[in-house]
Write a protein that holds these residues in place. Structure first.
Motif, short mmCIF file in Angstrom:
data_model
loop_
_atom_site.label_atom_id
_atom_site.label_comp_id
_atom_site.label_asym_id
_atom_site.label_seq_id
_atom_site.Cartn_x
_atom_site.Cartn_y
_atom_site.Cartn_z
N LEU A 235 -1.35 23.09 7.16
CA LEU A 235 -0.02 23.70 7.09
C LEU A 235 -0.10 25.21 7.00
O LEU A 235 0.74 25.93 7.55
CB LEU A 235 0.75 23.15 5.89
CG LEU A 235 1.43 21.79 6.07
CD1 LEU A 235 2.27 21.44 4.85
CD2 LEU A 235 2.29 21.76 7.32
N ASN B 167 10.32 29.55 2.73
CA ASN B 167 10.49 28.41 1.83
C ASN B 167 9.31 27.45 1.92
O ASN B 167 8.89 26.86 0.92
CB ASN B 167 11.78 27.66 2.17
CG ASN B 167 13.02 28.45 1.82
OD1 ASN B 167 12.98 29.34 0.97
ND2 ASN B 167 14.13 28.14 2.47
N LEU B 168 8.77 27.28 3.13
CA LEU B 168 7.60 26.41 3.30
C LEU B 168 6.36 27.06 2.72
O LEU B 168 5.61 26.42 1.97
CB LEU B 168 7.40 26.13 4.80
CG LEU B 168 6.13 25.35 5.18
CD1 LEU B 168 6.15 23.95 4.55
CD2 LEU B 168 6.00 25.25 6.70
N VAL C 15 11.57 23.85 9.60
CA VAL C 15 10.89 24.85 10.42
C VAL C 15 10.59 24.28 11.81
O VAL C 15 10.74 24.98 12.82
CB VAL C 15 9.58 25.32 9.74
CG1 VAL C 15 8.74 26.17 10.69
CG2 VAL C 15 9.89 26.12 8.48
N GLU D 67 10.87 21.08 4.10
CA GLU D 67 10.74 22.44 4.64
C GLU D 67 10.04 22.45 5.99
O GLU D 67 10.38 23.24 6.87
CB GLU D 67 9.97 23.33 3.65
CG GLU D 67 10.74 23.69 2.39
CD GLU D 67 10.70 22.60 1.33
OE1 GLU D 67 11.24 22.81 0.23
OE2 GLU D 67 10.11 21.52 1.59
N LEU D 68 9.06 21.56 6.16
CA LEU D 68 8.35 21.50 7.45
C LEU D 68 9.27 20.96 8.54
O LEU D 68 9.25 21.45 9.68
CB LEU D 68 7.10 20.61 7.32
CG LEU D 68 6.27 20.43 8.60
CD1 LEU D 68 5.81 21.77 9.15
CD2 LEU D 68 5.08 19.52 8.32
N SER E 117 10.50 29.57 7.00
CA SER E 117 9.06 29.73 6.88
C SER E 117 8.67 30.19 5.49
O SER E 117 7.66 29.74 4.92
CB SER E 117 8.58 30.76 7.92
OG SER E 117 7.21 31.05 7.73
N SER F 68 10.71 17.46 -0.90
CA SER F 68 10.72 18.90 -0.67
C SER F 68 9.51 19.50 -1.40
O SER F 68 8.90 18.84 -2.26
CB SER F 68 12.01 19.54 -1.20
OG SER F 68 12.05 19.43 -2.63
N ILE F 69 9.16 20.73 -1.07
CA ILE F 69 8.00 21.37 -1.72
C ILE F 69 8.19 21.43 -3.23
O ILE F 69 7.30 21.07 -4.00
CB ILE F 69 7.80 22.80 -1.17
CG1 ILE F 69 7.20 22.75 0.22
CG2 ILE F 69 6.90 23.61 -2.09
CD1 ILE F 69 5.70 22.62 0.27
N GLN G 219 1.54 27.84 9.49
CA GLN G 219 2.34 28.97 9.01
C GLN G 219 1.92 30.29 9.65
O GLN G 219 2.74 31.16 9.91
CB GLN G 219 2.20 29.09 7.49
CG GLN G 219 3.21 28.30 6.69
CD GLN G 219 4.57 28.98 6.74
OE1 GLN G 219 5.39 28.72 7.62
NE2 GLN G 219 4.83 29.87 5.80
N LEU H 90 8.22 16.10 5.03
CA LEU H 90 8.32 17.25 4.14
C LEU H 90 9.52 18.07 4.57
O LEU H 90 9.58 18.56 5.70
CB LEU H 90 7.03 18.08 4.22
CG LEU H 90 6.98 19.36 3.38
CD1 LEU H 90 7.09 19.04 1.90
CD2 LEU H 90 5.70 20.13 3.67
N LEU I 83 3.00 26.30 -0.82
CA LEU I 83 1.71 25.74 -0.44
C LEU I 83 0.59 26.10 -1.42
O LEU I 83 -0.24 25.25 -1.76
CB LEU I 83 1.34 26.20 0.97
CG LEU I 83 2.24 25.66 2.10
CD1 LEU I 83 1.79 26.19 3.45
CD2 LEU I 83 2.25 24.14 2.09
#
Length: 359
Positions: free
Chosen positions: A124, A323-324, A280, A276-277, A321, A63-64, A128, A274, A328
């Motif tokens: 990414l 959360n992702l 999404v 979160e990705l 989105s 995860s991020i 986004q 990933l 970054l």
């Protein structure tokens, strides 16, 4: 983000050169013995790997937030190496030339890794932007058909981005930069299997600590690389380290747990590792189906049960989105910091070696 000791690994080394001899000798003296400060360094590394494993169970591996913690471990490990320097001697035998050459070669490769990671993060960010276009149009108050057409186009573009990344990993296509980067890290990891490089330094605490920092960097940066990729063809970097390292069992335990989770994700059909990705991406596909169906039927979203379901889905999409996106910038900052560390370390080491030869 501030990282303690985030300047060069070797900056302190340059400052303390008058306090110890940097010379070349044919053989070392005495039997290898772990320096007490090295013992502390290795104990800290054990704690970090164990903490990462625990955090993975809580936050989700890859995860991020977990990747940010992993990169923080890389940076702090390098900082802890610096703490060793004032307490250790640094004798270089003729056989240590190979270690110096390998370190400089590996650090150059890790600089390339940082550049590829920054490109992956940039991709990414572009993804986004498309997601945000879709969200703004789906959350529009007027509910005009034009908004839904724009949203569908943005969602279609999002799927195109993921499809392109996925296609890059299928056979018959040239390797992407992330795939090539993963292969390079895997090769670096395989070189670490042979412990002879450690035997050559005969227990010198500093070089053993450098070995630990290199293993940590290769392993954790390798995880960031595959997290930014889609369906990597090759397995994770699989490190085999000598049991004489106190942190070996903790590293291998963490490595096994990450492998279990990534295998589970792949078997489930996830395109993105990933977390979160992946979330999404699933919502992009679901929303595209809903919006495309409505536009093809030429029906309008009124205050119906379907409209409420769409509203809930869009809200979930916006949260995913967010959360992702929020991770970054910090992720890129960590990569930039590692790049600066590696550059400064190379320069300082070369300067020190050059000075020692002149004496």
């Amino acid at each position: 983000m501030t990282h303690e000791g985030s300047h060069s690994l070797f900056s302190t080394l340059g400052a303390v050169i008058p306090h110890f001899s940097l010379h070349r000798s044919g053989s070392g003296s005495g039997s290898p013995k772990r320096h007490p400060v090295l013992q502390e360094f290795e104990n800290k590394l054990v704690e970090k790997f164990d903490a990462l494993k625990e955090a993975g169970e809580e936050l989700g591996f890859l995860s991020i937030d977990w990747l940010l913690q992993a990169l923080s471990v890389v940076l702090s490990t390098h900082a802890n190496v610096e703490a060793l320097i004032p307490n250790l001697t640094f004798p270089l035998s003729s056989r240590d030339d190979k270690w110096v050459d390998e370190y400089l070669d590996d650090s150059a490769k890790l600089l390339d890794v940082c550049n590829v990671l920054k490109e992956g993060i940039s991709e990414l960010n572009e993804y986004q932007m498309l997601v945000q276009v879709a969200i703004r149009n789906l959350q529009g108050k007027d509910g005009k058909d034009a908004n839904y057409y724009r949203a569908r186009n943005a969602l279609q573009d999002c799927m195109g981005v993921i499809k392109k990344k996925d296609t890059e990993y299928k056979q018959g296509h040239a390797k992407s930069k992330l795939e090539s980067c993963s292969s390079m890290l895997r090769t670096m990891g395989e070189k670490l299997v042979n412990p002879k490089a450690m035997e050559a330094v005969k227990g010198n605490g500093f070089l053993n600590a450098i070995y630990g920092a290199k293993v940590t960097t290769i392993f954790l940066c390798g995880l960031v690389v595959i997290a930014l990729a889609c369906k990597p063809k090759r397995p994770l970097v699989n490190l085999h380290v000598s049991s004489q390292c106190l942190w070996a069992s903790s590293l291998l335990s963490l490595q096994q747990r990450v492998k279990e989770e990534t295998d589970k994700r792949k078997n489930k059909g996830s395109i993105a590792l990933l977390g979160e990705l992946d979330n999404v991406d699933l919502l992009v596909r679901r929303l595209y189906e809903v919006v495309d169906k409505k536009l093809n039927e030429k029906s309008v979203f009124f205050n119906t049960e379907e409209a409420e379901e769409l509203r809930v889905l869009v809200q979930e999409f916006a949260t995913g989105s967010e959360n992702l996106g929020r991770g970054l910038a910090p992720l890129e900052e960590c990569v930039n910091e590692l790049f600066r560390l590696l550059i400064a370390s190379r320069i300082a080491l070369l300067d020190i070696l050059s000075s020692s030869k002149e004496k």
